[in-house]
Design a protein around this motif. Sequence first.
Motif, PDB file in Angstrom:
ATOM      1  N   TYR A  36       1.637   4.913  -0.487  1.00  0.00           N
ATOM      2  CA  TYR A  36       1.401   4.065  -1.650  1.00  0.00           C
ATOM      3  C   TYR A  36       2.733   3.662  -2.280  1.00  0.00           C
ATOM      4  CZ  TYR A  36      -3.315   6.029  -1.440  1.00  0.00           C
ATOM      5  OH  TYR A  36      -4.566   6.422  -1.021  1.00  0.00           O
ATOM      6  N   GLN A  38       4.203   2.525  -6.091  1.00  0.00           N
ATOM      7  CA  GLN A  38       3.862   2.470  -7.513  1.00  0.00           C
ATOM      8  C   GLN A  38       5.050   1.974  -8.310  1.00  0.00           C
ATOM      9  OE1 GLN A  38       3.046   6.133  -9.701  1.00  0.00           O
ATOM     10  NE2 GLN A  38       1.433   5.113 -10.877  1.00  0.00           N
ATOM     11  N   ARG A  42       2.215   0.875 -13.598  1.00  0.00           N
ATOM     12  CA  ARG A  42       1.219   0.224 -12.753  1.00  0.00           C
ATOM     13  C   ARG A  42       0.450   1.247 -11.940  1.00  0.00           C
ATOM     14  NH1 ARG A  42       2.725  -5.172 -11.968  1.00  0.00           N
ATOM     15  NH2 ARG A  42       0.651  -5.410 -11.039  1.00  0.00           N
ATOM     16  N   THR A  43      -0.656   0.790 -11.403  1.00  0.00           N
ATOM     17  CA  THR A  43      -1.492   1.655 -10.585  1.00  0.00           C
ATOM     18  C   THR A  43      -0.929   1.731  -9.175  1.00  0.00           C
ATOM     19  OG1 THR A  43      -3.830   2.093 -10.124  1.00  0.00           O
ATOM     20  CG2 THR A  43      -3.055  -0.134  -9.759  1.00  0.00           C
ATOM     21  N   PRO A  44      -1.120   2.837  -8.465  1.00  0.00           N
ATOM     22  CA  PRO A  44      -0.658   2.916  -7.070  1.00  0.00           C
ATOM     23  C   PRO A  44      -1.324   1.857  -6.194  1.00  0.00           C
ATOM     24  CG  PRO A  44      -1.123   5.103  -7.918  1.00  0.00           C
ATOM     25  CD  PRO A  44      -1.648   4.131  -8.931  1.00  0.00           C
ATOM     26  N   LEU A  46      -2.023   0.746  -2.204  1.00  0.00           N
ATOM     27  CA  LEU A  46      -2.063   1.225  -0.826  1.00  0.00           C
ATOM     28  C   LEU A  46      -1.220   0.330   0.069  1.00  0.00           C
ATOM     29  CD1 LEU A  46      -3.413   3.149   1.312  1.00  0.00           C
ATOM     30  CD2 LEU A  46      -5.177   1.375   1.544  1.00  0.00           C
ATOM     31  N   TYR A  49      -2.388   3.128   5.924  1.00  0.00           N
ATOM     32  CA  TYR A  49      -3.414   4.150   6.071  1.00  0.00           C
ATOM     33  C   TYR A  49      -3.459   4.619   7.516  1.00  0.00           C
ATOM     34  CZ  TYR A  49      -6.292   0.296   7.835  1.00  0.00           C
ATOM     35  OH  TYR A  49      -6.771  -0.771   8.557  1.00  0.00           O
ATOM     36  N   TYR A  87       4.822   7.110  -2.431  1.00  0.00           N
ATOM     37  CA  TYR A  87       4.188   8.410  -2.238  1.00  0.00           C
ATOM     38  C   TYR A  87       3.466   8.449  -0.895  1.00  0.00           C
ATOM     39  CZ  TYR A  87       4.694   9.057  -7.309  1.00  0.00           C
ATOM     40  OH  TYR A  87       5.192   9.181  -8.587  1.00  0.00           O
ATOM     41  N   GLN A  89       0.490  10.537   1.205  1.00  0.00           N
ATOM     42  CA  GLN A  89      -0.759  11.217   0.835  1.00  0.00           C
ATOM     43  C   GLN A  89      -1.441  11.707   2.089  1.00  0.00           C
ATOM     44  OE1 GLN A  89      -4.252   8.880   0.517  1.00  0.00           O
ATOM     45  NE2 GLN A  89      -4.931   9.791  -1.404  1.00  0.00           N
ATOM     46  N   TYR A  91      -5.014  13.044   3.431  1.00  0.00           N
ATOM     47  CA  TYR A  91      -6.418  13.092   3.044  1.00  0.00           C
ATOM     48  C   TYR A  91      -7.189  13.877   4.101  1.00  0.00           C
ATOM     49  CZ  TYR A  91      -6.227   8.745   5.841  1.00  0.00           C
ATOM     50  OH  TYR A  91      -5.981   7.799   6.798  1.00  0.00           O
ATOM     51  N   ARG A  95     -10.167  16.148   0.084  1.00  0.00           N
ATOM     52  CA  ARG A  95      -9.081  16.552  -0.799  1.00  0.00           C
ATOM     53  C   ARG A  95      -7.844  15.738  -0.479  1.00  0.00           C
ATOM     54  NH1 ARG A  95     -12.216  21.053  -0.071  1.00  0.00           N
ATOM     55  NH2 ARG A  95     -12.507  22.390  -1.895  1.00  0.00           N
ATOM     56  N   TRP A  96      -7.119  15.371  -1.481  1.00  0.00           N
ATOM     57  CA  TRP A  96      -5.885  14.611  -1.316  1.00  0.00           C
ATOM     58  C   TRP A  96      -4.688  15.465  -1.721  1.00  0.00           C
ATOM     59  CZ3 TRP A  96      -7.399   9.365  -4.102  1.00  0.00           C
ATOM     60  CH2 TRP A  96      -8.369   8.710  -3.332  1.00  0.00           C
ATOM     61  N   PHE A  98      -0.538  14.820  -2.322  1.00  0.00           N
ATOM     62  CA  PHE A  98       0.526  13.829  -2.400  1.00  0.00           C
ATOM     63  C   PHE A  98       1.896  14.476  -2.192  1.00  0.00           C
ATOM     64  CE2 PHE A  98      -1.869  10.198  -3.740  1.00  0.00           C
ATOM     65  CZ  PHE A  98      -2.964  10.710  -4.415  1.00  0.00           C
ATOM     66  N   GLN A 100       5.983  14.375  -3.216  1.00  0.00           N
ATOM     67  CA  GLN A 100       6.584  14.382  -4.543  1.00  0.00           C
ATOM     68  C   GLN A 100       7.045  13.003  -5.007  1.00  0.00           C
ATOM     69  OE1 GLN A 100       7.292  16.275  -1.932  1.00  0.00           O
ATOM     70  NE2 GLN A 100       7.474  18.434  -2.528  1.00  0.00           N
TER      71      GLN A 100
END
Lengths: 107, 118
Positions: A36, A38, A42-44, A46, A49, A87, A89, A91, A95-96, A98, A100
């Motif tokens: 992601y 960010q 602002r919002t993360p 994508l 994937y 970041y 991630q 998955y 459960r996710w 992340f 650091q």
Amino acid sequence: DIQMTQSPSTLSASIGDRLTITCRASESSSTWVAWYQQKPGRTPKLLIYRASNLASGVPSRFSGRGSGTEFTLTISSLQPDDFATYYCQLYNNYRWTFGQGTKVEIK
Amino acid sequence: QVQLVESGGGVVQPGRSLRLSCAASGFTFTNYAMHWVRQAPGQGLEWVASISYDGTNQYYSDSVKGRVTISRDNSKNTVALQMNSLRAEDTAVFYCARAWGDSYGDYWGQGTLVTVSS
């Protein structure tokens, strides 16, 4: 629990540079990794994937690789819009986890 | 278009409770698991909880387990996060995100700020 160790924490770079950010999983994670972007306030967003698949609308200068325990995000030619925090991630089992985060700054 | 709108944040005293809500629109809500992720000021992303598409399974991070309950109302296209016994370290922006099955978050809301302070 699987841990994701992301490096570096900060990266200073110039426009046009090629950058690589790395995430290492404490256990094998197959390819269940996303990346992601960010920006402040602002919002993360994508980017990648399943380790290497480009999300819709994401420029092709972004790419992802890896499997098992080591994953990388590469920006082939840094653009002004790319200065942000990134970041990884993991998955798995709903459960996710992340990493650091890596802040990409202007050199 | 896909929209996730969080609400319910605010300033709350330590030890008190707060209920966050996320309203979803623009997609078939019952096809997606839903997650809550938080971000403390100046810090990274931390996964909090998730719930399966039908609400039968819930998952929690160790840092909130026992204090937080996630739920969803598929008739109203909403997901909620009930937080109890709040602590100063729970201060964060809370985001909801959707995920197709057991996967990544492809859409995230704008977040709601929770501040725990006396």
